[in-house]
Design a protein around this motif. Structure first.
Motif, mmCIF file in Angstrom:
data_model
loop_
_atom_site.group_PDB
_atom_site.id
_atom_site.type_symbol
_atom_site.label_atom_id
_atom_site.label_comp_id
_atom_site.label_asym_id
_atom_site.label_seq_id
_atom_site.Cartn_x
_atom_site.Cartn_y
_atom_site.Cartn_z
ATOM 1 N N TYR A 61 0.790 -1.197 0.074
ATOM 2 C CA TYR A 61 0.002 0.085 0.109
ATOM 3 C C TYR A 61 0.867 1.143 -0.166
ATOM 4 N N ALA A 62 1.776 1.212 1.036
ATOM 5 C CA ALA A 62 2.664 2.399 0.937
ATOM 6 C C ALA A 62 3.426 2.634 -0.320
ATOM 7 N N ALA A 63 3.882 1.654 -1.016
ATOM 8 C CA ALA A 63 4.986 1.514 -2.017
ATOM 9 C C ALA A 63 4.066 2.143 -3.262
ATOM 10 N N MET A 64 2.712 1.604 -3.258
ATOM 11 C CA MET A 64 2.032 2.077 -4.503
ATOM 12 C C MET A 64 1.622 3.499 -4.239
ATOM 13 N N LEU A 65 1.495 4.088 -3.002
ATOM 14 C CA LEU A 65 1.320 5.541 -2.692
ATOM 15 C C LEU A 65 2.370 6.361 -3.018
ATOM 16 N N ASP A 66 3.648 5.710 -2.654
ATOM 17 C CA ASP A 66 4.966 6.459 -3.012
ATOM 18 C C ASP A 66 5.075 6.495 -4.295
ATOM 19 N N ALA A 67 4.901 5.703 -5.248
ATOM 20 C CA ALA A 67 4.991 5.537 -6.517
ATOM 21 C C ALA A 67 3.942 6.330 -7.371
ATOM 22 N N GLY A 68 2.793 6.855 -6.645
ATOM 23 C CA GLY A 68 1.817 7.739 -7.503
ATOM 24 C C GLY A 68 0.757 6.713 -8.233
ATOM 25 N N THR A 97 14.228 8.092 1.937
ATOM 26 C CA THR A 97 15.105 6.654 1.979
ATOM 27 C C THR A 97 14.395 5.791 1.290
ATOM 28 N N ILE A 98 13.026 5.370 1.662
ATOM 29 C CA ILE A 98 12.573 4.317 0.899
ATOM 30 C C ILE A 98 11.149 5.037 0.373
ATOM 31 N N PHE A 99 10.433 5.249 1.498
ATOM 32 C CA PHE A 99 9.173 5.997 1.357
ATOM 33 C C PHE A 99 8.977 7.202 1.732
ATOM 34 N N ALA A 103 7.322 10.602 3.450
ATOM 35 C CA ALA A 103 6.533 10.679 4.727
ATOM 36 C C ALA A 103 5.191 10.855 4.561
ATOM 37 N N ALA A 104 4.586 11.232 3.391
ATOM 38 C CA ALA A 104 3.229 11.552 3.129
ATOM 39 C C ALA A 104 2.776 10.018 3.077
ATOM 40 N N SER A 105 3.453 9.095 2.072
ATOM 41 C CA SER A 105 2.928 7.926 1.745
ATOM 42 C C SER A 105 2.757 7.087 2.921
ATOM 43 N N ILE A 106 3.501 7.189 3.791
ATOM 44 C CA ILE A 106 3.794 6.525 5.057
ATOM 45 C C ILE A 106 2.706 6.817 5.954
ATOM 46 N N TYR A 107 2.373 8.184 6.212
ATOM 47 C CA TYR A 107 1.270 8.841 7.040
ATOM 48 C C TYR A 107 0.016 8.437 6.538
ATOM 49 N N LEU A 108 -0.166 8.404 5.156
ATOM 50 C CA LEU A 108 -1.536 7.790 4.750
ATOM 51 C C LEU A 108 -1.844 6.327 4.815
ATOM 52 N N THR A 109 -0.603 5.499 4.973
ATOM 53 C CA THR A 109 -0.938 4.260 5.287
ATOM 54 C C THR A 109 -1.105 3.957 6.715
#
Length: 783
Positions: free
Chosen positions: A347-354, A493-495, A497-503
């Motif tokens: 989930y975080a990876a897909m948010l991070d990748a847009g 670094t990897i994800f 901050a916004a993608s992690i927060y939304l996760t």
């Protein structure tokens, strides 16, 4: 100076002899006074004993301790060597008195040894007590006085004196005989231990207790006379009983002790453990183990990490089970099937990748990839569900479809960056089952990754929207270890901050299974991002929770891999998770990383960025990478008559009477399942009968989902069951014609289902609607 040189020249032999003697005196004392093996000891962050492993020679001998409690020090000096701080290593008066008494009695009555001499004797174990040895002790004692301070010598003695049986040193003795730290001993207890090295055999239970009591009380009386203690303390002290039997040493974190001993055997190690939290966690695990073992579930592991320091707060490697059920196994470090616990990473990876927004509708329909046919836990389908809800409810089918959409290799790359060391094989080995437990990981690595994600959000908000280069570092349980987060820069670094927060926002939702009414342990007052997981065959149950300050990870199962009915993350691991969070300090929720987010209009129904056709929109903060997601594909502009009951066009209605309305339309297969769960969903109205229609009409097979082999079972009467064919049509009112091997077998309208009884062998099923649209399935009926 000239006189000295002149003297040396005149007395060369004497000078050489003196020089040799001085050199011999200088080197007569070994560099390391005591070389005996010591126990492995671990302490909490506050120096409290958590556990110990006996030394290799079978002695309870703790590593050297420079600290000596004042009470014991007073007792020891008064009993053994009152002039310790005044003599140069030996006491001539004591030696004279000892010689006098021994010669007059014809046997050894007194030793006359100072504590310095006794320290030397302890280091030279096994030496006979002769006058020659006594002389050597005196020489070595004076040398010891020159090398070390008085307090250091006293510490050497205290750490190596015999206290009866296999107990050596004050630290071990205080725990074995009084079950407490030496600093917490009373005057009576300190006096008891002070007299023991002089006669260690007196401590044996049931033996010589009267002599030991007499010695102790005599020392207490001496303390009173020297005004070290007052009369009230004396009166209370002589009433205290002597120890009756040795206590077992504390084993508050036995599996952590095993872990530490691998690289630090025989050392005293201060850990990062909070003793109170560790003890409370032990009680929680014990209580749940009592319940779970009724279902033959015997093993539990719990790990608590401090997000801000990345240090271990509590480490419970296993439940208090027995040897038969592998109680010695440290499950925290052992690879186990992950179940659904990796879903937040996807989930975080897909948010991070847009590639995704939190409220984007994703398909939840029957799905098959080759021979792989993922199923939801409930065996039902929603048709379409928001991505965040799919994560919160841990739906399997949407997760597999998202992984297939995102790309197996792309996700595998993210997992390798997380350094999940038990995921060792290539991506194709795991396939799409990777997201449902096809791989293995361990509780340590998983908690480490969730802690690093939490730390990313915290540090981003605390450091002017910058990231640490070493955020995803290894946690530690060593108190003196330095945690280096690296340097600050603008690159994630990897994800981000916004993608992690939304996760984490999505993980706050309660992922209770459908129909579960007994969710009484969920505390809505605490904001916790959490996820459960269950491996195939009910072998592993997981629960991991994250707050701004802590990560708690729980694994439940059987160490031998035996599966058990009811071994489900939400039922067995989650209650433990929340019980542990209840004993931790309250944490505020994560601050929103505004610099990595932007407020945009989002379609209320589809969760996509709003298109011009979306009537109902809401403003949502999304991750910046989400700005490249496509606009809502499910809202289309349709032309309706004045009553809005029929679709029309210029062939059947004047332009003045046509209404242009935005309509929410899902693809047929999604719509088929979605409308059964969403009663307010409105399918597209049919066209007026006099309209000439053009445009795309779609239909999809519900069953069979894809071509393949099928077996038709027989009922109790021996009759072969029929094969039920089913399709979803975008315009259900359309007539559909069915063919088996080009032979017409029937037609359907509105409900497109048909039962057939084909012969054994290969067949082609063809469906054609009245508009000429066609779909096929190839099947093979086997015996």
């Amino acid at each position: 100076m000239n006189k000295i040189i002149s003297y040396i020249k005149r007395n060369k032999i004497k000078s050489v002899v003196v020089t040799i003697l001085l050199i011999a005196y200088y080197f007569c004392l070994p560099k390391q006074l005591f070389t005996d093996p010591t126990a492995t000891v671990i302490e909490s962050r506050d120096g409290e004993l958590l556990g110990a492993i006996i030394a290799k020679d079978g002695q309870w001998r703790f590593p050297h301790n420079d600290s000596i409690p004042e009470k014991f020090k007073e007792c020891l000096l008064l009993f053994e060597d009152e002039y310790f701080y005044k003599h140069p290593g030996f006491n001539p008066v004591s030696i004279y008195k000892a010689l006098r008494d021994n010669i007059s009695s014809g046997e050894v009555k007194r030793g006359g040894s100072t504590l310095t001499q006794q320290t030397i004797r302890l280091s030279r174990k096994g030496k006979s007590r002769t006058y020659t040895e006594k002389f050597k002790e005196i020489i070595l004692a004076t040398r010891l006085e020159l090398r070390y301070s008085k307090d250091n010598i006293l510490a050497y003695y205290t750490s190596n004196a015999p206290f009866g049986g296999n107990v050596v040193g004050l630290d071990a003795a205080s725990w074995r005989y009084f079950n407490r730290n030496a600093n917490d001993l009373s005057w009576a207890e300190s006096a008891t231990l002070a007299v023991l090295p002089n006669a260690p055999s007196l401590i044996y239970p049931g033996k010589n207790h009267e002599r030991l009591l007499k010695k102790r009380n005599a020392l207490l009386e001496k303390l009173l006379k020297n005004e070290v203690i007052d009369s009230l303390t004396y009166d209370l002290s002589i009433l205290e009983e002597l120890p009756q039997k040795p206590y077992p040493l504390p084993q508050i974190a036995p599996h952590l002790l095993q872990n530490v001993a691998k690289s630090n055997y025989g050392k005293r190690i201060k850990t990062t453990i909070k003793k109170q939290v560790q003890e409370q966690t032990n009680v929680i695990v014990k209580n749940h183990h009592h319940q779970l073992r009724q279902n033959e579930i015997h093993n539990i592991a719990v790990l608590v990490l401090d997000v801000n320091t990345r240090k271990v707060v509590s480490y419970v490697g296993n439940a208090p089970t027995d040897k038969t059920h592998q109680n010695a196994v440290d499950v925290i470090t052992k690879p186990r099937s992950t179940g659904s616990i990796l879903k937040p990473f996807l989930y975080a990876a897909m948010l991070d990748a847009g590639d995704l927004l939190p409220n984007t509708l994703v398909p939840d329909v029957p799905t098959q990839f080759g021979s792989y046919n993922p199923q939801n836990y409930s065996k039902e389908f929603d048709g379409a569900v928001t991505a965040k809800r799919a994560l919160a409810r841990s739906l399997n089918v949407p997760s597999v479809r998202l992984l297939q959409q995102f790309g197996l290799d792309r996700f595998y790359y993210y997992l390798k960056q997380l350094k999940l060391k038990d995921i060792k094989k290539n991506a194709n080995h795991y396939g799409l089952s990777l997201i449902l437990g096809g791989a293995e990981s361990n509780l340590w690595d998983l908690c480490k990754s969730y802690a690093a994600m939490a730390g990313t959000v915290n540090h981003f908000n605390e450091n002017s929207s910058q990231y640490y280069t070493n955020e995803f570092l290894e946690p530690t349980f060593f108190a003196d270890a330095e945690v280096d987060f690296g340097n600050l820069n603008n690159e994630k670094t990897i994800f981000d901050a916004a993608s992690i927060y939304l996760t984490f926002e999505s993980m706050k939702e309660v992922n209770r299974p459908e129909g579960d009414e007994n969710w009484q342990f969920f505390d809505s007052s605490k904001q916790i991002a959490w996820k459960t997981g269950t491996s195939f065959g009910f072998r592993d149950a997981w629960a991991i929770g994250v707050t701004k300050d802590y990560v708690v990870g729980v694994w439940v199962g059987n160490a031998d891999g035996e599966g058990r009915p009811g071994l489900v993350g939400v039922q067995t691991a989650a209650p433990i998770l929340f019980d542990v969070f209840d004993i931790l300090p309250h944490s505020d929720w994560f601050s929103k990383p505004f610099d990595e987010m932007q407020e945009v209009a989002v379609c209320s129904k589809s969760g996509y960025r709003a298109s011009p056709n979306c009537r109902d929109t809401e403003q949502k903060f999304i991750q910046l990478s989400g700005l490249k997601t496509k606009p809502c594909p499910y809202h289309i502009l349709v032309h309706l008559d004045a009553s809005e009951q029929y679709q029309v066009n210029s062939s059947c209605e004047s332009l003045d009477n046509i209404k242009n309305v935005s309509w929410f339309v899902l693809p047929p297969l999604m719509e088929y399942y979605y409308k059964s769960k969403n009663p307010f969903y409105k399918p597209l109205p049919p066209y007026k009968s006099d309209c000439i229609t053009k445009g795309s009409t779609t239909m999809q097979f519900i069953y069979p989902k894809q071509s393949g082999k099928f077996f038709l079972p027989k009922d109790f009467d021996g009759n072969t069951n029929e094969l039920i064919l089913k399709i979803a049509h975008s315009k259900p009112e359309t007539t559909v014609f069915w063919y088996l091997d080009d032979n017409f077998i029937g037609s359907t309208k509105v409900i497109h289902e048909l039962a057939i009884l084909p012969e054994i062998g290969k067949h082609v099923i063809t469906v054609v609607d009245e508009l000429g649209n066609e779909a096929k399935r190839r099947i093979e009926i086997s015996e």
